[in-house]
Motif scaffolding. Structure first.
Motif, PDB file in Angstrom:
ATOM      1  N   GLU A  10       0.830  -1.197   0.000  1.00  0.00           N
ATOM      2  CA  GLU A  10       0.000   0.000   0.000  1.00  0.00           C
ATOM      3  C   GLU A  10       0.868   1.253   0.000  1.00  0.00           C
ATOM      4  O   GLU A  10       0.583   2.231  -0.699  1.00  0.00           O
ATOM      5  CB  GLU A  10      -0.924  -0.003   1.224  1.00  0.00           C
ATOM      6  N   TYR A  11       1.949   1.230   0.808  1.00  0.00           N
ATOM      7  CA  TYR A  11       2.864   2.378   0.826  1.00  0.00           C
ATOM      8  C   TYR A  11       3.512   2.568  -0.545  1.00  0.00           C
ATOM      9  O   TYR A  11       3.638   3.699  -1.042  1.00  0.00           O
ATOM     10  CB  TYR A  11       3.950   2.177   1.884  1.00  0.00           C
ATOM     11  N   LEU A  12       3.948   1.450  -1.150  1.00  0.00           N
ATOM     12  CA  LEU A  12       4.547   1.512  -2.479  1.00  0.00           C
ATOM     13  C   LEU A  12       3.567   2.107  -3.481  1.00  0.00           C
ATOM     14  O   LEU A  12       3.915   2.991  -4.269  1.00  0.00           O
ATOM     15  CB  LEU A  12       4.951   0.113  -2.947  1.00  0.00           C
ATOM     16  N   MET A  13       2.333   1.627  -3.441  1.00  0.00           N
ATOM     17  CA  MET A  13       1.348   2.081  -4.406  1.00  0.00           C
ATOM     18  C   MET A  13       0.958   3.540  -4.184  1.00  0.00           C
ATOM     19  O   MET A  13       0.569   4.233  -5.134  1.00  0.00           O
ATOM     20  CB  MET A  13       0.112   1.189  -4.363  1.00  0.00           C
ATOM     21  N   ALA A 267       7.628  -0.524  -9.427  1.00  0.00           N
ATOM     22  CA  ALA A 267       7.607   0.067  -8.092  1.00  0.00           C
ATOM     23  C   ALA A 267       6.464  -0.494  -7.260  1.00  0.00           C
ATOM     24  O   ALA A 267       6.599  -0.680  -6.047  1.00  0.00           O
ATOM     25  CB  ALA A 267       7.482   1.593  -8.189  1.00  0.00           C
ATOM     26  N   GLY A 268       5.340  -0.766  -7.897  1.00  0.00           N
ATOM     27  CA  GLY A 268       4.183  -1.267  -7.166  1.00  0.00           C
ATOM     28  C   GLY A 268       4.258  -2.747  -6.832  1.00  0.00           C
ATOM     29  O   GLY A 268       3.655  -3.190  -5.855  1.00  0.00           O
ATOM     30  N   ASP A 269       4.979  -3.526  -7.629  1.00  0.00           N
ATOM     31  CA  ASP A 269       5.048  -4.979  -7.416  1.00  0.00           C
ATOM     32  C   ASP A 269       6.406  -5.493  -7.889  1.00  0.00           C
ATOM     33  O   ASP A 269       6.493  -6.269  -8.847  1.00  0.00           O
ATOM     34  CB  ASP A 269       3.908  -5.657  -8.189  1.00  0.00           C
ATOM     35  N   PRO A 270       7.495  -5.060  -7.234  1.00  0.00           N
ATOM     36  CA  PRO A 270       8.841  -5.364  -7.743  1.00  0.00           C
ATOM     37  C   PRO A 270       9.174  -6.852  -7.815  1.00  0.00           C
ATOM     38  O   PRO A 270       9.873  -7.287  -8.738  1.00  0.00           O
ATOM     39  CB  PRO A 270       9.772  -4.636  -6.760  1.00  0.00           C
ATOM     40  N   LEU A 271       8.699  -7.651  -6.874  1.00  0.00           N
ATOM     41  CA  LEU A 271       9.081  -9.059  -6.836  1.00  0.00           C
ATOM     42  C   LEU A 271       8.528  -9.854  -8.013  1.00  0.00           C
ATOM     43  O   LEU A 271       9.103 -10.875  -8.390  1.00  0.00           O
ATOM     44  CB  LEU A 271       8.622  -9.692  -5.520  1.00  0.00           C
ATOM     45  N   ARG A 272       7.416  -9.413  -8.581  1.00  0.00           N
ATOM     46  CA  ARG A 272       6.858 -10.099  -9.751  1.00  0.00           C
ATOM     47  C   ARG A 272       7.253  -9.422 -11.063  1.00  0.00           C
ATOM     48  O   ARG A 272       7.563 -10.098 -12.050  1.00  0.00           O
ATOM     49  CB  ARG A 272       5.323 -10.156  -9.642  1.00  0.00           C
ATOM     50  N   VAL A 273       7.250  -8.100 -11.055  1.00  0.00           N
ATOM     51  CA  VAL A 273       7.460  -7.377 -12.307  1.00  0.00           C
ATOM     52  C   VAL A 273       8.926  -7.365 -12.742  1.00  0.00           C
ATOM     53  O   VAL A 273       9.241  -7.641 -13.909  1.00  0.00           O
ATOM     54  CB  VAL A 273       6.928  -5.931 -12.190  1.00  0.00           C
ATOM     55  N   ILE A 274       9.839  -7.060 -11.827  1.00  0.00           N
ATOM     56  CA  ILE A 274      11.247  -6.921 -12.227  1.00  0.00           C
ATOM     57  C   ILE A 274      11.814  -8.217 -12.805  1.00  0.00           C
ATOM     58  O   ILE A 274      12.436  -8.195 -13.876  1.00  0.00           O
ATOM     59  CB  ILE A 274      12.101  -6.383 -11.061  1.00  0.00           C
ATOM     60  N   PRO A 275      11.623  -9.390 -12.179  1.00  0.00           N
ATOM     61  CA  PRO A 275      12.115 -10.618 -12.821  1.00  0.00           C
ATOM     62  C   PRO A 275      11.471 -10.862 -14.191  1.00  0.00           C
ATOM     63  O   PRO A 275      12.140 -11.328 -15.122  1.00  0.00           O
ATOM     64  CB  PRO A 275      11.721 -11.714 -11.824  1.00  0.00           C
TER      65      PRO A 275
END
Length: 346
Positions: A10-13, A267-275
């Motif tokens: 939530e903070y990230l978003m 930024a909102g979901d780094p663990l899924r998006v970046i890989p």
């Protein structure tokens, strides 16, 4: 602790939702100025028209605010108004230290939690009025600034220098392996220091008459935003309304070679998006290397097609990278719940 971990997204978003308009302003204005000016072999984007140059400058100014706004509003999400100023300061320092948006995220969380901690101090009633406008911002800024300057600065500079030297040694080896590495670096921080090391290495090779390194990089550059834009179209239920809107901007930015178009998603979901985008960009670059794609301009995306060697190979590489990115990220993501949608859009 468990409740707090759940609130991290939530903070990230919160930071992402405030950052998206900045990304759109910067990306679209830069994209239009480049698209209307074009690119030249060996020079990249050449903008001579005064109006288009001013448009490009406005876009660049917006981009310079991207990381500070992200960090500032992450801290705002954690500590409310007292966290905003130190978060912005931490984001500016992340830019200056070339730590990119990942550094901005770290700075935002540090600033937010420090500000919230100080906010909880029990102080005399006469001091309470000045706490949110004087004590909390100054102390929080000193903490986040000190950590960014004294702990993150030198290691980042050393890592970037070591990475550049390593890439130079790799350039004499297997072209496909090098392309895989460069593609992953381009996508890792999307315009940040790791991305810039790979990009500048490819641009330097153009100066030496070697175009088949920049070719795979050019394919990798546009894969993250195009891949994420396509992903939002294929599985809209896996993305919030804010992210779906960002998807259209990402598609526009990807066509012009603006990798930063994927940052709101990362930024909102780094663990899924970046890989996902790293894999997609790596494969895109590797396919381009297999086709011996060359790029005579230090830029990426479909806009450089006029100065690309093996245009068909370039298009195939980009399309494969987009497909891989979209399939992987949508396989990893879950549908957005109504509760999450309400929290983010509130």
């Amino acid at each position: 602790m468990k409740d707090e971990l759940k609130r991290v997204r939530e903070y990230l978003m919160t930071g992402v939702s405030y950052m998206i308009p900045i990304v759109v302003i910067g990306g679209v204005l830069i994209a239009f100025s480049i698209a209307l000016s074009g690119v030249q072999a060996g020079k990249g984007a050449v903008i001579t028209n005064p109006v288009l140059k001013n448009m490009n400058d406005i876009g660049s100014a917006a981009f310079s605010m991207m990381v500070p706004v992200l960090a500032g509003f992450i801290a705002f999400g954690i500590a409310d108004r007292p966290g905003l100023a130190p978060g912005l300061v931490g984001g500016v320092l992340a830019n200056q230290l070339k730590a990119g948006f990942l550094g901005g995220i770290v700075a935002g969380f540090i600033a937010g939690y420090v500000a919230r901690w100080i906010k909880g101090w029990k102080v005399h009633k006469n001091l309470r009025p000045i706490m949110p406008i004087f004590v909390i911002p100054i102390l929080s800024s000193l903490v986040v600034g000190g950590l960014m300057i004294y702990i993150l600065g030198n290691p980042i500079a050393s890592a970037m220098e070591a990475m550049t030297n390593w890439l130079k040694s790799m350039s004499t080896g297997n072209a496909i392996v090098l392309a895989l590495i460069m593609g992953a670096m381009i996508a890792f921080d999307m315009g940040g220091p790791v991305n810039k090391v790979a990009f500048l290495f490819g641009a330097a090779m153009i100066g030496e008459g070697v175009y088949t390194i920049m070719g795979p990089i050019a394919a990798a550059i546009c894969t993250p935003p195009l891949g994420m834009g396509v992903a939002t179209l294929l599985a809209p239920k896996k993305y919030t309304k804010v992210e779906r809107e960002a998807g259209y901007g990402a598609l526009a930015m990807g066509l012009i070679g603006i990798t930063e178009g994927a940052i709101p998603f990362a930024a909102g979901d780094p663990l899924r998006v970046i890989p996902s985008i790293m894999i997609g960009s790596s494969i895109s670059a590797a396919v381009a290397a297999m086709f011996k794609v060359g790029d005579h301009a230090p830029h990426g995306g479909p806009i450089v097609l006029p100065v690309i060697d093996n245009k068909i190979g370039f298009i195939i590489a980009v399309l494969i990278g987009i497909a891989v990115t979209a399939v992987i990220v949508n396989a990893l993501k879950k549908n957005v719940s109504e509760e999450d949608e309400d929290e983010i859009t509130a």
